[in-house]
Design an enzyme around this catalytic site. Structure first.
Site, PDB file in Angstrom:
ATOM      1  CG  HIS A 117      -2.111   0.906   1.021  1.00 46.16           C
ATOM      2  ND1 HIS A 117      -2.246   2.111   1.668  1.00 46.16           N
ATOM      3  CD2 HIS A 117      -3.191   0.805   0.209  1.00 46.16           C
ATOM      4  CE1 HIS A 117      -3.363   2.691   1.280  1.00 46.16           C
ATOM      5  NE2 HIS A 117      -3.960   1.926   0.393  1.00 46.16           N
TER       6      HIS A 117
ATOM      7  CG  HIS B 124      -9.500  -1.252   1.065  1.00 48.13           C
ATOM      8  ND1 HIS B 124      -9.792  -0.489  -0.048  1.00 48.13           N
ATOM      9  CD2 HIS B 124      -8.883  -0.427   1.941  1.00 48.13           C
ATOM     10  CE1 HIS B 124      -9.349   0.730   0.140  1.00 48.13           C
ATOM     11  NE2 HIS B 124      -8.799   0.803   1.340  1.00 48.13           N
TER      12      HIS B 124
HETATM   13 CU1  C2O Z   1      -5.521   2.522  -0.616  1.00 48.86          CU
HETATM   14 CU2  C2O Z   1      -8.287   2.656   1.947  1.00 48.86          CU
HETATM   15  O1  C2O Z   1      -6.794   3.026   0.761  1.00 48.86           O
END
Ligand code: C2O
Length: 626
Positions: A204, A394
């Protein structure tokens, strides 16, 4: 780059049927409500308020060989190279000066310049780290070899697995212990293993804090947020994360849970992540005021903090926010994000997030630890992946993408633009083999990637969750009550949101066509990247101080998750479909102006807005790529 033929351990294809989760036989699973209140709380429901190492002292310490060890211990590794290079070192980026009107360029069609998978060797120290980060090098192990997704599928189970809501799975002991075992195994892997938790978390940071150039021949920074890359990038990221966990526990049917934060029963931090300090799912660096049973506020702002509202009011507000942002934003550009291709100016100029990403930002802010210098872990992009809850968050974002496509009788579609479809990413898979993937290969969760979502009810869809207006509105025509509202076209330079700002916005003179949306566009939104930003967007409202998401006048909000340094600014735009909302507010086709009020909630004095306008745009999956 050479293609690599994987050598397949023979056991990989065997699906372990006996290890299927027992949840499907649980009665609570099938019932409408599974709220803790209905089924009793697990004994440990009220999380112990642990004392983590994140103290004021930590905030004052830069990373050094002395305290770096302690800090990186949480992250599972200690990267000596980071310390030797020092912070803000050779890649410390200078602020970029932006042109005056970046959106005034001539429109081009979708023109076949997709982002291509980065080469691992091109990874560098991130350009967009905040000051005092706890990791400074986010690069994966280097490898020139890769395979394509079709090759990866040759040794990966294609049995469809079900991702289920974390608040329901909390009652499935077998599942929770399996999940904990998988995460524990991942955390035990040596940090140089691309499947290790540390390496997974750093993905990330590398893709989101400026660790890669856009292509080998283009040194612009790759950024997967604030644009149409947001949904597919995270879908792929989770796919490989899940395949690695499944492999580590030798159960190809394993699927990660999702944090069902759009369901009233899921509007709190999922218990399994927050109730046991010894669990590998636990993360010290979260807002300790927001552990269960604290109720989620999707309208959360950092500076206002937790509002004094009961759970019913919050549920109601949350459902209304979800309803308008998901139901009304009916084109991929509005919901998934705006065009981003090779040469796009990110990370300093962002084409624009879709409403899916904007809603999701608030959860990052709500979970991140306010006592950490950069609101780690979830409150900053670089550190988000270090919280196990990030992946559940996510998964829900990913699910909402699929749910959105089913709305309007399944007529909503993804982008058809090849710049989007041909965008590539690269991830290490469960066999430590780098796999190049494209957006086109991930459009169906079930058919392409062999997982599906089960157990969510999407109550926000219900038309009862559409907010109603606080009529009557006296403002837009009674100009005496609005002496300070400038007409949007009178704004020649940007306006600072140091207080609520009102704009009288002219609607297009041509009549809106049947197949057209009325879109509110806020352009040239500029702010330092290290700030959590939130401002509310009200329409035809006389009383900004008392406008809440429960009323239709509260049209939308804009948010940013911090990810850079204070001297780095970004510029982006925000759009929202106000067609339905104007009907509710009884705005007639003859009304020539709309009063738009922008109300700063977080870091307003640092936010500039270049303009506010209204456009009519076709309801279409086609997109103009600028
Ligand atoms: Cu890449 Cu919730 O972010």
């Amino acid at each position: 780059m050479a293609s690599l033929t994987p050598t397949l351990p023979p056991s990989v294809n065997i699906v372990n049927l006996s290890s299927t989760s027992s949840i499907s036989s649980l009665p609570i699973w099938k019932k409408k409500s599974h709220a803790a209140s209905k089924h009793g709380k697990p004994n440990h429901y009220y999380a112990s308020r642990v004392s983590c190492k994140a103290t004021d002292d930590d905030m004052k310490k830069p990373i050094s060989p002395q305290n770096g060890h302690e800090q990186e211990a949480h992250l599972g590794m200690f990267d000596r190279r980071n310390i030797l290079l020092g912070l803000g070192g050779i890649y410390g980026a200078a602020a970029t000066t932006l042109g005056n009107n970046p959106f005034a360029r001539a429109a081009e069609d979708c023109n076949d310049k997709p982002i291509l998978a980065p080469e691992f060797s091109s990874c560098h120290l991130p350009n967009d780290l905040p000051s005092k980060p706890r990791v400074t090098n986010c690069c994966p192990p280097n490898s020139k070899d890769f395979i394509h997704f079709s090759d990866h599928l040759k040794y990966t189970s294609k049995k469809v697995r079900a991702r289920r809501p974390a608040h329901i799975l909390a009652y499935d002991k077998e599942y929770v212990s399996k999940f904990e075992r998988a995460i524990a195994e991942m955390k035990k892997l040596p940090p140089e293993d691309p499947r290790s938790f540390v390496q997974q978390a750093k993905i990330h940071c590398a893709y989101c804090n400026g660790g890669y150039p856009q292509s080998p021949t283009n040194d612009k920074t790759l950024q997967v947020h604030f644009s149409w890359l947001f949904p597919p990038f995270h879908r792929w990221y989770l796919y490989f994360f899940e395949r690695i966990l499944a492999e580590l526990i030798d159960d190809p049917t394993f699927a990660i849970p999702f944090w069902n934060w759009d369901d009233p029963d899921g509007m709190h931090m999922p218990i399994m992540y927050a109730d046991n300090i010894d669990s590998p799912l636990y993360d010290c660096f979260r807002n300790r005021a927001h552990v269960p049973p604290k109720f989620l506020d999707l309208n959360y702002s950092r500076s206002a903090g937790d509002i004094l509202a009961d759970d019913i009011t919050l549920t109601n507000n949350n459902l209304k926010i979800l309803h308008t942002r998901i139901v009304d934003n009916n084109t991929p550009e509005l919901f998934l994000g705006k065009c981003y291709h090779l040469g796009s100016e990110a990370s300093r100029l962002h084409s624009g997030a879709g409403s899916l990403e904007i809603i999701h930002n608030t959860l990052h802010a709500w979970v991140g630890d306010p006592f950490m210098p950069n609101n780690e872990d979830m409150g900053n992009f670089y550190s988000s992946g270090f919280d196990t809850l990030f992946y559940a968050h996510h998964a829900n974002v990913d699910r909402l993408w699929s749910v959105w496509k089913e709305l309007d009788g399944g007529t909503r579609t993804d982008f058809t633009c090849k710049d989007w479809l041909n965008t590539e990413f690269i991830f290490y898979d469960q066999k430590k083999i780098p796999v190049k993937v494209t957006v086109a290969e991930c459009l169906s969760d079930e058919k392409d990637l062999f997982y599906k979502y089960e157990g969510a009810e999407n109550t926000w869809k219900d038309p009862n969750n559409r907010p109603t207006g606080r009529l009557p509105f006296k403002g837009a025509n009674a100009t005496t009550t609005l002496p300070s509202a400038p007409a949007a076209e009178d704004i020649t330079s940007s306006v600072v949101l140091d207080s609520a700002k009102k704009f009288l916005v002219k609607r297009p003179t041509a009549k809106r066509g049947d197949n057209q949306n009325e879109i509110l566009v806020i352009e040239g939104i500029e702010f330092p990247t290290d700030k959590f930003v939130k401002f509310d967007i009200l329409i035809n409202d006389d009383d900004a101080d008392n406008c809440t998401p429960a009323s239709a006048e509260f049209a939308d909000f804009f948010t940013n998750v911090p990810h850079g340094k204070s001297d780095q600014t970004i510029k982006t735009k925000h759009t929202t479909n106000i067609t339905e909302l104007l009907k509710i507010l009884e705005v007639s086709d003859d009304d020539k102006t709309i009063l738009v009020t922008l109300v700063p909630r977080d870091a307003g004095e640092k936010v500039k807005v270049g303009g506010v306008k209204i456009e009519y745009a076709k309801v279409t999956a086609e997109i103009e790529c600028l």
